[in-house]
Design a protein around this motif. Structure first.
Motif, PDB file in Angstrom:
ATOM      1  N   ASP A   1     -91.969  19.270  74.449  1.00  0.00           N
ATOM      2  CA  ASP A   1     -92.484  17.984  73.975  1.00  0.00           C
ATOM      3  C   ASP A   1     -91.294  17.202  73.425  1.00  0.00           C
ATOM      4  O   ASP A   1     -90.578  17.700  72.542  1.00  0.00           O
ATOM      5  N   LYS A   2     -91.074  16.010  73.918  1.00  0.00           N
ATOM      6  CA  LYS A   2     -89.922  15.213  73.477  1.00  0.00           C
ATOM      7  C   LYS A   2     -89.989  14.867  71.995  1.00  0.00           C
ATOM      8  O   LYS A   2     -88.989  14.452  71.398  1.00  0.00           O
ATOM      9  N   ASN A   3     -91.161  15.009  71.399  1.00  0.00           N
ATOM     10  CA  ASN A   3     -91.296  14.731  69.971  1.00  0.00           C
ATOM     11  C   ASN A   3     -90.901  15.927  69.104  1.00  0.00           C
ATOM     12  O   ASN A   3     -90.746  15.791  67.892  1.00  0.00           O
ATOM     13  N   LEU A   4     -90.751  17.093  69.726  1.00  0.00           N
ATOM     14  CA  LEU A   4     -90.328  18.283  68.993  1.00  0.00           C
ATOM     15  C   LEU A   4     -88.806  18.302  68.840  1.00  0.00           C
ATOM     16  O   LEU A   4     -88.083  17.717  69.661  1.00  0.00           O
ATOM     17  N   PRO A   5     -88.287  18.959  67.811  1.00  0.00           N
ATOM     18  CA  PRO A   5     -86.825  19.099  67.684  1.00  0.00           C
ATOM     19  C   PRO A   5     -86.258  19.933  68.826  1.00  0.00           C
ATOM     20  O   PRO A   5     -86.952  20.771  69.410  1.00  0.00           O
ATOM     21  N   THR A   6     -84.998  19.696  69.137  1.00  0.00           N
ATOM     22  CA  THR A   6     -84.330  20.389  70.238  1.00  0.00           C
ATOM     23  C   THR A   6     -83.131  21.176  69.721  1.00  0.00           C
ATOM     24  O   THR A   6     -82.284  20.632  69.005  1.00  0.00           O
ATOM     25  N   VAL A   7     -83.088  22.449  70.082  1.00  0.00           N
ATOM     26  CA  VAL A   7     -81.973  23.328  69.716  1.00  0.00           C
ATOM     27  C   VAL A   7     -81.109  23.546  70.953  1.00  0.00           C
ATOM     28  O   VAL A   7     -81.611  23.922  72.012  1.00  0.00           O
ATOM     29  N   LEU A   8     -79.820  23.301  70.825  1.00  0.00           N
ATOM     30  CA  LEU A   8     -78.862  23.563  71.911  1.00  0.00           C
ATOM     31  C   LEU A   8     -78.129  24.862  71.596  1.00  0.00           C
ATOM     32  O   LEU A   8     -77.450  24.968  70.579  1.00  0.00           O
ATOM     33  N   VAL A   9     -78.296  25.845  72.466  1.00  0.00           N
ATOM     34  CA  VAL A   9     -77.640  27.142  72.281  1.00  0.00           C
ATOM     35  C   VAL A   9     -76.340  27.150  73.074  1.00  0.00           C
ATOM     36  O   VAL A   9     -76.343  26.943  74.292  1.00  0.00           O
ATOM     37  N   TYR A  10     -75.238  27.389  72.391  1.00  0.00           N
ATOM     38  CA  TYR A  10     -73.928  27.480  73.045  1.00  0.00           C
ATOM     39  C   TYR A  10     -73.468  28.934  73.084  1.00  0.00           C
ATOM     40  O   TYR A  10     -73.677  29.706  72.143  1.00  0.00           O
ATOM     41  N   GLY A  11     -72.822  29.304  74.172  1.00  0.00           N
ATOM     42  CA  GLY A  11     -72.198  30.619  74.280  1.00  0.00           C
ATOM     43  C   GLY A  11     -71.196  30.611  75.418  1.00  0.00           C
ATOM     44  O   GLY A  11     -71.035  29.602  76.116  1.00  0.00           O
ATOM     45  N   HIS A  12     -70.519  31.731  75.632  1.00  0.00           N
ATOM     46  CA  HIS A  12     -69.575  31.812  76.758  1.00  0.00           C
ATOM     47  C   HIS A  12     -69.673  33.183  77.418  1.00  0.00           C
ATOM     48  O   HIS A  12     -69.868  34.196  76.751  1.00  0.00           O
TER      49      HIS A  12
ATOM     50  N   LEU B   1     -92.964  29.623  71.662  1.00  0.00           N
ATOM     51  CA  LEU B   1     -91.751  28.813  71.485  1.00  0.00           C
ATOM     52  C   LEU B   1     -92.081  27.587  70.640  1.00  0.00           C
ATOM     53  O   LEU B   1     -92.935  26.784  71.020  1.00  0.00           O
ATOM     54  N   PRO B   2     -91.412  27.408  69.488  1.00  0.00           N
ATOM     55  CA  PRO B   2     -91.797  26.333  68.573  1.00  0.00           C
ATOM     56  C   PRO B   2     -91.055  25.013  68.772  1.00  0.00           C
ATOM     57  O   PRO B   2     -91.346  24.024  68.100  1.00  0.00           O
ATOM     58  N   CYS B   3     -90.066  24.990  69.661  1.00  0.00           N
ATOM     59  CA  CYS B   3     -89.238  23.790  69.798  1.00  0.00           C
ATOM     60  C   CYS B   3     -88.684  23.715  71.221  1.00  0.00           C
ATOM     61  O   CYS B   3     -88.853  24.628  72.023  1.00  0.00           O
ATOM     62  N   ASN B   4     -88.019  22.629  71.516  1.00  0.00           N
ATOM     63  CA  ASN B   4     -87.313  22.504  72.783  1.00  0.00           C
ATOM     64  C   ASN B   4     -86.001  23.291  72.689  1.00  0.00           C
ATOM     65  O   ASN B   4     -85.392  23.357  71.616  1.00  0.00           O
ATOM     66  N   VAL B   5     -85.593  23.864  73.803  1.00  0.00           N
ATOM     67  CA  VAL B   5     -84.363  24.651  73.819  1.00  0.00           C
ATOM     68  C   VAL B   5     -83.512  24.256  75.020  1.00  0.00           C
ATOM     69  O   VAL B   5     -84.024  24.086  76.125  1.00  0.00           O
ATOM     70  N   LYS B   6     -82.209  24.105  74.786  1.00  0.00           N
ATOM     71  CA  LYS B   6     -81.246  23.881  75.855  1.00  0.00           C
ATOM     72  C   LYS B   6     -80.146  24.934  75.729  1.00  0.00           C
ATOM     73  O   LYS B   6     -79.796  25.349  74.619  1.00  0.00           O
ATOM     74  N   PHE B   7     -79.621  25.359  76.862  1.00  0.00           N
ATOM     75  CA  PHE B   7     -78.536  26.338  76.881  1.00  0.00           C
ATOM     76  C   PHE B   7     -77.318  25.735  77.570  1.00  0.00           C
ATOM     77  O   PHE B   7     -77.441  25.110  78.627  1.00  0.00           O
ATOM     78  N   ILE B   8     -76.148  25.919  76.978  1.00  0.00           N
ATOM     79  CA  ILE B   8     -74.891  25.572  77.635  1.00  0.00           C
ATOM     80  C   ILE B   8     -73.961  26.779  77.468  1.00  0.00           C
ATOM     81  O   ILE B   8     -73.559  27.126  76.353  1.00  0.00           O
ATOM     82  N   LEU B   9     -73.694  27.455  78.578  1.00  0.00           N
ATOM     83  CA  LEU B   9     -72.926  28.698  78.569  1.00  0.00           C
ATOM     84  C   LEU B   9     -71.707  28.523  79.458  1.00  0.00           C
ATOM     85  O   LEU B   9     -71.828  28.355  80.669  1.00  0.00           O
ATOM     86  N   GLU B  10     -70.527  28.541  78.861  1.00  0.00           N
ATOM     87  CA  GLU B  10     -69.305  28.209  79.602  1.00  0.00           C
ATOM     88  C   GLU B  10     -68.499  29.446  79.963  1.00  0.00           C
ATOM     89  O   GLU B  10     -68.725  30.534  79.432  1.00  0.00           O
ATOM     90  N   GLY B  11     -67.513  29.251  80.850  1.00  0.00           N
ATOM     91  CA  GLY B  11     -66.702  30.356  81.323  1.00  0.00           C
ATOM     92  C   GLY B  11     -65.227  30.222  81.019  1.00  0.00           C
ATOM     93  O   GLY B  11     -64.398  30.876  81.671  1.00  0.00           O
ATOM     94  N   GLU B  12     -64.882  29.399  80.002  1.00  0.00           N
ATOM     95  CA  GLU B  12     -63.456  29.196  79.699  1.00  0.00           C
ATOM     96  C   GLU B  12     -63.146  29.246  78.204  1.00  0.00           C
ATOM     97  O   GLU B  12     -62.071  28.817  77.798  1.00  0.00           O
ATOM     98  N   GLU B  13     -64.037  29.789  77.415  1.00  0.00           N
ATOM     99  CA  GLU B  13     -63.800  29.798  75.972  1.00  0.00           C
ATOM    100  C   GLU B  13     -62.544  30.571  75.621  1.00  0.00           C
ATOM    101  O   GLU B  13     -61.794  30.186  74.721  1.00  0.00           O
TER     102      GLU B  13
END
Length: 217
Positions: free
Chosen positions: A75-86, A146-158
């Motif tokens: 839901d666009k009205n819910l908060p969004t958590v961006l998960v970062y990792g590598h 799931l209580p919120c929106n979730v996005k993942f960004i997982l990179e390969g150069e950390e």
């Protein structure tokens, strides 16, 4: 919450088995000889995101190694958590200091880990950490909690300075928009003391040149 915890307990061994398979991939970004392994790891990470329930999963090309992206927008009205990792790892050299091969994960009890811990290159930096988030996401998706929106960004150069990350972020500001960023690639003080890092300031590279007399004064 109990339903989610039950799901985790019921699938714990599968989680461990899947993490072991990820740890077996020698995704060493600093060594061009392992390029195929790094690319293979990116594809595997994308598969795990899809299987966990993420939408719009992409292996995004960059000038270097790809960035894996996935999201679940409830839901666009819910908060969004961006998960970062590598998903890339440090070279394991010198190999003679390892008691077992670095890309053959195993569980062992030690004085520091009396209940057992996973040993392998990447188990603690950062495959183990981001995989934890992916599997927590899966558990909440499977139990409809799931209580919120979730996005993942997982990179390969950390491990080589995240050379392509800045450009990717600038080109995808709308896609990556969020309310908070969750990173588990920091320190923990002890097994008895929970640690939450609330801010990171990055690195500052400085070169200092000093000139002096050519004889003892």
């Amino acid at each position: 919450m109990q339903e989610t915890l039950n799901y985790i307990n019921e699938n714990k061994q599968r989680y461990v088995d899947e993490l072991f398979e990820l740890l077996k991939i020698a995704s060493i970004s600093a060594d061009p000889a392992y390029k195929d392994e790094v690319l293979k790891c990116a594809d595997e990470v994308a598969k795990h995101l899809k299987n966990a329930g993420a939408d719009h999963v992409e292996v995004c090309p960059t000038e270097g190694y790809p960035i894996v992206y996935g999201e679940k927008i409830l839901d666009k009205n819910l908060p969004t958590v961006l998960v970062y990792g590598h998903y890339d790892v440090q070279p394991p050299d010198p190999l003679e200091l390892w008691t077992k091969p670095p890309f053959e994960p195993y569980i062992e009890k030690t004085p520091l880990h009396p209940e057992g811990a996973i040993f392998a290159r990447g188990a603690a930096d950062d495959k183990g950490q981001f995989f934890m988030h992916v599997k927590a996401f899966e558990a909440m998706m499977k139990t409809n909690t799931l209580p919120c929106n979730v996005k993942f960004i997982l990179e390969g150069e950390e491990e080589v300075g995240s050379k392509s990350l800045e450009g990717f972020v600038k080109q995808n500001t709308e896609k990556l928009a969020c309310d908070t960023i969750l990173i588990s690639d920091t320190h923990i003080y002890s097994n008895e003391q929970p640690t939450v890092t609330t801010g990171l300031r990055g690195l500052s590279y400085v070169e200092v040149e000093v000139e002096g007399p050519n004889r003892d004064l």
